[in-house]
Design a protein around this motif. Structure first.
Motif, short mmCIF file in Angstrom:
data_model
loop_
_atom_site.label_atom_id
_atom_site.label_comp_id
_atom_site.label_asym_id
_atom_site.label_seq_id
_atom_site.Cartn_x
_atom_site.Cartn_y
_atom_site.Cartn_z
N ILE A 259 67.40 8.09 35.36
CA ILE A 259 67.33 8.02 33.90
C ILE A 259 68.55 8.66 33.23
O ILE A 259 68.59 8.83 32.02
CB ILE A 259 66.04 8.67 33.37
N LEU A 260 69.54 9.05 34.05
CA LEU A 260 70.75 9.65 33.50
C LEU A 260 71.87 8.61 33.42
O LEU A 260 71.96 7.71 34.27
CB LEU A 260 71.21 10.83 34.38
N TYR A 261 72.70 8.77 32.40
CA TYR A 261 73.84 7.86 32.25
C TYR A 261 75.17 8.57 32.48
O TYR A 261 76.20 7.93 32.59
CB TYR A 261 73.82 7.24 30.84
N ASN A 262 75.10 9.87 32.57
CA ASN A 262 76.30 10.65 32.82
C ASN A 262 76.60 10.61 34.34
O ASN A 262 75.82 11.10 35.16
CB ASN A 262 76.08 12.10 32.38
N SER A 263 77.74 10.01 34.68
CA SER A 263 78.06 9.80 36.10
C SER A 263 78.23 11.12 36.85
O SER A 263 77.90 11.22 38.03
CB SER A 263 79.34 8.96 36.23
N THR A 264 78.75 12.14 36.16
CA THR A 264 78.93 13.44 36.81
C THR A 264 77.58 14.05 37.17
O THR A 264 77.39 14.57 38.28
CB THR A 264 79.71 14.39 35.88
N ALA A 265 76.64 13.95 36.24
CA ALA A 265 75.30 14.49 36.49
C ALA A 265 74.62 13.74 37.61
O ALA A 265 73.96 14.33 38.48
CB ALA A 265 74.46 14.42 35.21
N VAL A 266 74.79 12.40 37.62
CA VAL A 266 74.18 11.59 38.68
C VAL A 266 74.77 11.99 40.03
O VAL A 266 74.06 12.11 41.03
CB VAL A 266 74.41 10.08 38.41
N SER A 267 76.10 12.22 40.07
CA SER A 267 76.77 12.61 41.31
C SER A 267 76.25 13.96 41.82
O SER A 267 76.01 14.15 43.02
CB SER A 267 78.28 12.68 41.08
N VAL A 268 76.06 14.90 40.88
CA VAL A 268 75.53 16.22 41.26
C VAL A 268 74.13 16.10 41.84
O VAL A 268 73.79 16.74 42.85
CB VAL A 268 75.55 17.17 40.05
N LEU A 269 73.29 15.30 41.21
CA LEU A 269 71.92 15.12 41.70
C LEU A 269 71.91 14.44 43.07
O LEU A 269 71.09 14.79 43.94
CB LEU A 269 71.11 14.31 40.70
N LYS A 270 72.83 13.49 43.28
CA LYS A 270 72.89 12.81 44.58
C LYS A 270 73.28 13.81 45.67
O LYS A 270 72.71 13.79 46.78
CB LYS A 270 73.90 11.67 44.52
N GLU A 271 74.24 14.69 45.37
CA GLU A 271 74.64 15.71 46.35
C GLU A 271 73.47 16.64 46.66
O GLU A 271 73.25 17.02 47.82
CB GLU A 271 75.82 16.51 45.81
N SER A 272 72.72 16.99 45.65
CA SER A 272 71.55 17.85 45.87
C SER A 272 70.51 17.13 46.70
O SER A 272 69.86 17.75 47.58
CB SER A 272 70.95 18.28 44.52
N GLN A 273 70.33 15.81 46.44
CA GLN A 273 69.39 15.03 47.25
C GLN A 273 69.78 15.06 48.72
O GLN A 273 68.92 15.25 49.60
CB GLN A 273 69.36 13.57 46.77
N ASN A 274 71.06 14.88 49.00
CA ASN A 274 71.52 14.85 50.39
C ASN A 274 71.33 16.21 51.07
O ASN A 274 71.00 16.28 52.25
CB ASN A 274 72.99 14.43 50.45
#
Length: 472
Positions: free
Chosen positions: A292-307
C-alpha cells in the motif's frame, strides 16, 4: 651320576646335606609309621626337636581328628608304592607341638632299601597361600556383583551369595550344572560356540559388546545384565570368572530419560514451529504494508526487512524438520536463502549467476541465525549494487573449513566494486552495520576487499565452542 657325586666326596654325606638344606619339611618313616629321619625344616614346622621326633609315631604330627584313619591310608600307600601327592582333593593339616593345626601339602615318595620300604614325605606349610585363597574367597563372596566361575566345558564351579540372590537358586543347586541354566532359552543354542570362541583367545573383556544381554531367574523371568569375563589359568585348565550385574534399574532409568528427551524434542519442535509461524506472520505484515506504499525507498526498506525475517524463519523451519535440534544444516540454509533472494529481487539468472560451494557444515542456532543474517545482507547488496546498467557477472558464495577449528565464509562478485570514497567503517548503511555487529557477535574476523573481485570474508572460530561439525 653316582660317580660324579663321588667326585665331591661321600655320596651319603651329600644326600644328607641336600635333605637338611631343603626348605620343605622332610620326614622319613618305616612301613610301621615310625619316624626314622627328619630335617631342620621339620623341626621348625612342627616345633619339636629332632630327638623328640625320631622313633615316634608319624601320627603325632597328624591332628587328632584324622588319626583314626591314618594307619589305614599309610598301609594303602605302602601297597601301591609310587610317588604322588597325599590326600588328593582333600585339605590336609599338620599338628604343631603347641596343639595348633596348620594347612600343609604333602608329597610322598617310596624308598626301597635292603631293610624294606621306607616312605619319604616332603611337607610344605601352605598357611600363607591358604590365607591368600581365603582372602580371595572372601572378596568374591563379598562382591556386590554376581560372581560365577566355570570350567572350559561351561560347568559351574563356584558362585557367590549375590549370584544366589540374582538368580534365585541355592548354591548347591548351581554347582556342577551347566552355565546355560542361567541363560534364556532364546540365547542358549549359540552360547557353547561363543564360549569356545572366548577360550581360543581368552582375555579380560565385557561380554556381548553392543548386544543386550539377559539372565534367567529360577522363576523363569528374564532380566537385563552386564557381564565381564576374566580367564583364570589353573593346573586343571582355563577357568572363566564372570562378573554379573543386574541392570534392571539402570535400564528403567534409561527408558525414563529417553521418554523425557522425546518430550523435550517434541517441545523444541513445537517452539521452532511457532517461532517460524510468527516470523512468517511478520513477513506477511511487512509485505502487506509495502503493497500500500508508493514511496519506492520505503518499499525497498520493507523488502530488505522481509528478507531478514525470512532468513531467520528458514533456520527455524530447518530445525523444525530436523531430528537434531542442537545443530543446523547450514548448507541447506544457504541454498534456501539464495533461492529466496533470487525470487525477492526477480533475479535474471541469464545476466547474474549465483554459485554456491560449501562443505557439509552443521552449526549451532546461536551461530546460524547471525551468520544467516550476514549472508542475507551480503548477497542482497551484491544483487542490488554490483551490476548496475544491466551488467552481467557472477556472485560466488562459499563456506569451507580452513582447519578443524576454523570456518571461512566468502561472498565475492566480479561487479563494479565498492567506491574508494565509501567509508566502510563509518557508513550509515544499515546492512553494512549489521554485518559488522553480527560478525563481532560470533567472534568472526571480517576482511573486506573493495574490488577485483569485491569480497567479504569471515573467519569463524569453531573449536572453542564446538558450534560446528564438518563431515569430510
Amino acid at each position: 651320576m653316582l660317580q660324579n657325586l663321588k667326585n665331591f666326596g661321600n655320596t651319603e654325606e651329600m644326600m644328607h646335606l641336600a635333605v637338611e638344606a631343603s626348605p620343605n619339611g622332610i620326614v622319613m618313616t618305616n612301613r610301621d609309621g615310625e619316624i626314622v629321619m627328619v630335617n631342620a625344616a621339620t623341626e621348625r614346622l612342627f616345633g619339636y626337636s629332632r630327638q623328640e621326633l625320631i622313633g615316634g609315631a608319624l601320627e603325632m604330627l597328624v591332628p587328632e581328628r584324622f588319626r583314626k584313619h591314618h594307619p589305614e591310608y599309610r598301609k594303602s600307600y605302602i601297597s601301591e608304592s609310587k610317588s604322588r601327592p597325599m590326600g588328593h582333593g582333600r585339605d590336609l593339616f599338620g599338628l604343631h607341638k603347641s596343639g595348633k593345626e596348620f594347612p600343609v601339602e604333602v608329597g610322598l615318595n617310596p624308598v626301597e632299601t635292603e631293610h624294606g620300604i621306607f616312605v619319604l614325605a616332603a611337607i610344605v606349610d601352605t598357611s600363607d597361600r591358604k590365607h591368600a585363597e581365603e582372602m580371595i574367597h572372601l572378596a568374591v563372596e563379598a562382591s556386590p556383583n554376581g560372581m560365577v566361575m566355570t570350567d572350559h566345558m561351561g560347568k559351574i564351579m563356584l558362585v557367590n551369595s549375590t549370584t544366589e540372590t540374582l538368580f534365585g537358586y541355592k548354591r548347591a543347586e548351581l554347582i556342577g550344572r551347566p552355565i546355560e541354566v542361567l541363560i534364556p532359552s532364546s540365547h542358549r543354542e549359540h552360547h557353547p560356540e561363543l564360549r569356545n570362541s572366548f577360550l581360543k583367545n581368552p582375555s579380560a573383556r565385557a561380554m556381548g559388546h553392543g548386544r543386550d544381554l539377559y539372565g534367567l531367574h529360577k522363576d523363569g523371568k528374564e532380566f537385563p545384565v552386564e557381564i565381564g569375563l576374566n580367564p583364570i589359568k589353573t593346573p586343571t585348565g582355563t577357568m572363566v570368572l564372570a562378573s554379573i550385574i543386574d541392570i534392571t534399574e539402570r535400564k528403567s532409568q534409561e527408558e525414563q530419560l529417553k521418554a523425557a528427551l522425546r518430550e523435550k524434542d517434541l517441545l523444541l519442535s513445537e517452539i521452532h514451529h511457532r517461532v517460524k509461524n510468527n516470523l512468517q506472520i511478520i513477513d506477511s505484515l511487512l509485505g502487506m504494508q509495502s503493497d500500500i506504499l508508493y514511496n519506492s525507498t520505503a518499499v525497498s526498506v520493507l523488502k530488505e526487512s522481509q528478507n531478514r525475517v525470512k532468513s531467520m524463519a528458514m533456520i527455524h523451519q530447518i530445525l523444525y524438520e530436523s531430528l537434531d535440534f542442537s545443530r543446523v544444516d547450514f548448507s541447506s540454509v544457504l541454498q534456501s536463502l539464495v533461492d529466496n533472494l533470487s525470487v525477492s529481487y526477480a533475479l535474471d539468472s541469464s545476466r547474474i549467476q549465483i554459485n554456491i560451494d560449501t562443505d557439509p557444515v552443521f552449526l549451532s542456532i546461536d551461530t546460524s541465525i547471525p551468520l544467516g543474517l550476514i549472508l542475507n545482507e551480503l548477497c542482497s547488496n551484491a544483487i542490488k549494487y554490483a551490476f548496475p546498467d544491466n551488467r552481467s557477472g557472477s556472485i560466488d558464495v562459499s563456506i569451507k573449513y580452513l582447519h578443524q577449528d576454523s570456518l571461512q565464509v566468502l561472498v565475492c562478485d566480479d561487479g563494479v566494486g565498492i567506491p574508494e570514497d565509501f567509508d566502510i567503517e563509518n557508513t550509515i548503511s544499515l546492512g553494512i552495520q549489521l554485518v559488522q555487529l553480527l560478525s563481532e557477535q560470533i567472534s568472526a574476523e571480517l576482511i573486506i576487499q573493495r574490488s577485483n573481485p569485491t569480497s567479504f570474508m569471515l573467519v569463524i572460530p569453531t573449536a572453542s565452542d564446538c558450534n560446528a561439525v564438518a563431515t569430510k
